[in-house]
Write a protein that holds these residues in place. Structure first.
Motif, PDB file in Angstrom:
ATOM      1  N   ASN A  82      -8.942  -1.513  17.537  1.00 44.60           N
ATOM      2  CA  ASN A  82      -9.574  -1.500  16.222  1.00 44.60           C
ATOM      3  C   ASN A  82      -8.590  -0.866  15.241  1.00 44.60           C
ATOM      4  OD1 ASN A  82     -11.028   0.177  14.100  1.00 44.60           O
ATOM      5  ND2 ASN A  82     -12.689  -1.136  14.809  1.00 44.60           N
ATOM      6  N   PRO A  83      -8.317  -1.499  14.081  1.00 47.27           N
ATOM      7  CA  PRO A  83      -7.283  -0.976  13.191  1.00 47.27           C
ATOM      8  C   PRO A  83      -7.591   0.402  12.622  1.00 47.27           C
ATOM      9  CG  PRO A  83      -8.480  -2.770  12.149  1.00 47.27           C
ATOM     10  CD  PRO A  83      -8.891  -2.764  13.589  1.00 47.27           C
ATOM     11  N   ILE A 137      -6.463  -1.710   5.891  1.00 47.20           N
ATOM     12  CA  ILE A 137      -7.346  -0.654   6.396  1.00 47.20           C
ATOM     13  C   ILE A 137      -6.554   0.620   6.672  1.00 47.20           C
ATOM     14  CG2 ILE A 137      -8.663   0.042   8.454  1.00 47.20           C
ATOM     15  CD1 ILE A 137      -9.835  -2.832   8.446  1.00 47.20           C
ATOM     16  N   MET A 138      -5.423   0.487   7.331  1.00 44.78           N
ATOM     17  CA  MET A 138      -4.631   1.665   7.673  1.00 44.78           C
ATOM     18  C   MET A 138      -4.139   2.382   6.418  1.00 44.78           C
ATOM     19  SD  MET A 138      -2.555   0.718  11.161  1.00 44.78           S
ATOM     20  CE  MET A 138      -2.316  -1.041  10.963  1.00 44.78           C
ATOM     21  N   TRP A 142      -5.144   6.252   5.351  1.00 42.33           N
ATOM     22  CA  TRP A 142      -4.090   7.265   5.242  1.00 42.33           C
ATOM     23  C   TRP A 142      -4.000   7.889   3.852  1.00 42.33           C
ATOM     24  CZ3 TRP A 142      -0.134   3.456   7.785  1.00 42.33           C
ATOM     25  CH2 TRP A 142      -0.311   3.465   9.179  1.00 42.33           C
ATOM     26  N   THR A 143      -4.607   7.242   2.851  1.00 38.29           N
ATOM     27  CA  THR A 143      -4.399   7.705   1.472  1.00 38.29           C
ATOM     28  C   THR A 143      -5.688   8.030   0.720  1.00 38.29           C
ATOM     29  OG1 THR A 143      -4.355   5.413   0.668  1.00 38.29           O
ATOM     30  CG2 THR A 143      -2.233   6.414   1.248  1.00 38.29           C
ATOM     31  N   GLN A 144      -6.861   7.584   1.189  1.00 38.89           N
ATOM     32  CA  GLN A 144      -8.111   7.792   0.466  1.00 38.89           C
ATOM     33  C   GLN A 144      -9.001   8.781   1.202  1.00 38.89           C
ATOM     34  OE1 GLN A 144      -9.988   3.973  -0.203  1.00 38.89           O
ATOM     35  NE2 GLN A 144      -8.139   3.077  -1.128  1.00 38.89           N
ATOM     36  N   ASP A 145      -9.794   9.532   0.441  1.00 37.31           N
ATOM     37  CA  ASP A 145     -10.719  10.486   1.061  1.00 37.31           C
ATOM     38  C   ASP A 145     -11.781   9.774   1.884  1.00 37.31           C
ATOM     39  OD1 ASP A 145      -9.382  12.645  -0.007  1.00 37.31           O
ATOM     40  OD2 ASP A 145     -10.654  12.737  -1.798  1.00 37.31           O
ATOM     41  N   GLU A 146     -12.310   8.681   1.331  1.00 35.05           N
ATOM     42  CA  GLU A 146     -13.255   7.826   2.044  1.00 35.05           C
ATOM     43  C   GLU A 146     -12.825   6.391   1.815  1.00 35.05           C
ATOM     44  OE1 GLU A 146     -17.345   8.311   1.153  1.00 35.05           O
ATOM     45  OE2 GLU A 146     -17.531  10.214   2.231  1.00 35.05           O
ATOM     46  N   GLU A 162      -8.912  12.348   8.868  1.00 39.26           N
ATOM     47  CA  GLU A 162      -8.375  13.698   8.677  1.00 39.26           C
ATOM     48  C   GLU A 162      -7.917  14.268  10.020  1.00 39.26           C
ATOM     49  OE1 GLU A 162      -7.872  14.936   5.797  1.00 39.26           O
ATOM     50  OE2 GLU A 162      -9.089  13.601   4.541  1.00 39.26           O
ATOM     51  N   PRO A 163      -6.797  14.942  10.075  1.00 41.92           N
ATOM     52  CA  PRO A 163      -5.867  15.166   8.974  1.00 41.92           C
ATOM     53  C   PRO A 163      -5.090  13.893   8.638  1.00 41.92           C
ATOM     54  CG  PRO A 163      -4.921  15.990  11.010  1.00 41.92           C
ATOM     55  CD  PRO A 163      -6.314  15.542  11.338  1.00 41.92           C
ATOM     56  N   LYS A 164      -4.789  13.769   7.368  1.00 39.85           N
ATOM     57  CA  LYS A 164      -3.997  12.630   6.943  1.00 39.85           C
ATOM     58  C   LYS A 164      -2.521  12.856   7.293  1.00 39.85           C
ATOM     59  CE  LYS A 164      -6.780  10.627   3.293  1.00 39.85           C
ATOM     60  NZ  LYS A 164      -7.978  10.951   4.036  1.00 39.85           N
ATOM     61  N   PRO A 165      -1.752  11.776   7.385  1.00 38.03           N
ATOM     62  CA  PRO A 165      -0.312  11.942   7.566  1.00 38.03           C
ATOM     63  C   PRO A 165       0.298  12.729   6.412  1.00 38.03           C
ATOM     64  CG  PRO A 165      -0.971   9.660   7.944  1.00 38.03           C
ATOM     65  CD  PRO A 165      -2.155  10.365   7.355  1.00 38.03           C
ATOM     66  N   LYS A 166       1.406  13.432   6.688  1.00 32.49           N
ATOM     67  CA  LYS A 166       2.090  14.190   5.638  1.00 32.49           C
ATOM     68  C   LYS A 166       2.477  13.282   4.479  1.00 32.49           C
ATOM     69  CE  LYS A 166       3.964  17.892   8.513  1.00 32.49           C
ATOM     70  NZ  LYS A 166       5.202  18.612   8.937  1.00 32.49           N
ATOM     71  N   GLN A 167       2.940  12.096   4.813  1.00 32.27           N
ATOM     72  CA  GLN A 167       3.153  11.033   3.848  1.00 32.27           C
ATOM     73  C   GLN A 167       2.824   9.720   4.552  1.00 32.27           C
ATOM     74  OE1 GLN A 167       7.233  11.277   2.663  1.00 32.27           O
ATOM     75  NE2 GLN A 167       8.037  10.709   4.656  1.00 32.27           N
ATOM     76  N   ARG A 168       2.548   8.679   3.780  1.00 31.78           N
ATOM     77  CA  ARG A 168       2.155   7.439   4.443  1.00 31.78           C
ATOM     78  C   ARG A 168       3.237   6.998   5.418  1.00 31.78           C
ATOM     79  NH1 ARG A 168       3.480   2.440   4.243  1.00 31.78           N
ATOM     80  NH2 ARG A 168       4.468   2.351   2.197  1.00 31.78           N
ATOM     81  N   PRO A 169       2.877   6.764   6.689  1.00 34.64           N
ATOM     82  CA  PRO A 169       3.886   6.303   7.646  1.00 34.64           C
ATOM     83  C   PRO A 169       4.552   5.015   7.177  1.00 34.64           C
ATOM     84  CG  PRO A 169       1.908   6.997   8.801  1.00 34.64           C
ATOM     85  CD  PRO A 169       1.583   7.005   7.331  1.00 34.64           C
ATOM     86  N   ALA A 170       5.844   4.922   7.445  1.00 37.17           N
ATOM     87  CA  ALA A 170       6.563   3.691   7.122  1.00 37.17           C
ATOM     88  C   ALA A 170       5.950   2.538   7.905  1.00 37.17           C
ATOM     89  CB  ALA A 170       8.035   3.843   7.461  1.00 37.17           C
TER      90      ALA A 170
END
Length: 311
Positions: A82-83, A137-138, A142-146, A162-170
């Motif tokens: 599931n993505p 979806i990913m 990775w970037t939105q609260d919900e 949560e926790p989100k990535p430090k920055q969006r993964p490449a």
């Protein structure tokens, strides 16, 4: 994306123990390889009964024993997972690794493993649509609260990651499809990876990708070009030739025959020359499968005598 040439190494994964994978990962990391890669198959290729370590579990373990190399898959298809759950797994790996994850994604091709594991395997058009839905979806998780999304194959509703990535993964998108897949890469990818089977067609593939970027208004220079490749290296040309003949027999078919003409092999000097040909076509990332039973041996020679030419 123009810049320094980077070299990644494929980890031993098929018919290998965790101890072998760990030893290679630790050494490749210490040798200065920029990235470490695993394939995402559920069964051994080409023989399904060959043992293989699962990709994302393996990368989590590798993250804990390495310090600097980025970690990615070549490549993860839709319908294995599931993505949204995959996004959570990648976010967790990001936390373990300190932000070193590359999400390598593609459409998938080996129908038997999908069917065997009870995963959907629709036609290519549907798999590509599912790939783009998965990416959307990913990125949202990775970037939105919900995050919410309603697609043809997947949906999420008010989901939190949560926790989100430090920055969006490449995001790496791999594959040779010049219309739909490259359109997805132009819209979403940080890296496009040319599969080893299409290595001889790199120039044409790069031009097709450039056209897709033009169509969507993407600056082509912001998309990094990667080449998945076998590297056959030895101290001198004669020894490399002997290894090349073994590699051609092992890989066979189109890939085996193309290795000599279009692949990367030879003495360190010959390997440098062949890499430079790829760089001139725009490739700045090489995801290398070293030829040999213990891949640490050619990796050491490459790190010592090839890498410095590109630093």
């Amino acid at each position: 994306m123009a810049g320094t040439v980077r070299f990644g190494a494929t980890l031993p994964q098929i018919k290998r123990s965790w101890d072998e994978t760990r030893a290679a990962a630790v050494e490749f990391d210490a040798l200065g390889y920029d990235s470490l890669w695993v394939c995402d198959h559920l069964v051994g290729i080409p023989l399904p009964k060959l043992p293989i370590l699962e990709a994302w579990s393996l990368l989590a373990a590798v993250a804990a024993v390495t310090q600097r190399a980025r970690l990615g898959t070549l490549v993860t298809p839709p319908f294995f997972r599931n993505p949204a759950v995959l996004a959570k797994q990648i976010a967790t790996l990001d936390a373990i690794s300190g932000g070193r994850v590359i999400a390598g994604l593609g459409a998938g091709w080996y129908e038997a493993e999908f069917r065997g594991y009870g995963c959907e395997f629709p036609g290519l058009r549907e798999r590509l649509r599912a790939l783009e839905e998965s990416i959307e979806i990913m990125k949202r998780l990775w970037t939105q609260d919900e995050a919410s999304f309603e697609g043809h194959s997947f949906r999420i509703e008010s989901a939190a990651c949560e926790p989100k990535p430090k920055q969006r993964p490449a995001i790496l998108i791999g594959g040779g499809g010049e219309r739909v897949l490259m359109g997805i890469a132009a819209r979403h990818a940080d890296i496009w990876n040319n599969m080893a089977v299409f290595q001889a067609q790199l120039a044409a593939k790069v031009e097709a990708l450039r056209r897709r970027c033009d169509e969507v208004g993407r600056d082509f220079s912001t998309l990094e070009i990667s080449q998945q490749c076998v590297v056959v290296i030895a101290e001198d040309a004669d020894a490399a030739r002997g290894q090349l003949e073994k590699a051609k027999k092992l890989y066979g078919g189109h890939m085996g025959s193309a290795l000599e003409e279009h692949g990367i092999w030879g003495s360190p000097e010959g390997v440098i020359e062949r890499i430079e040909r790829h760089v001139k076509l725009g490739c700045t990332l090489f995801a290398i499968e070293f030829f040999g039973r213990d891949t640490r041996e050619p990796a050491r020679l490459f790190a010592e005598k090839v890498m410095p030419a590109f630093r």
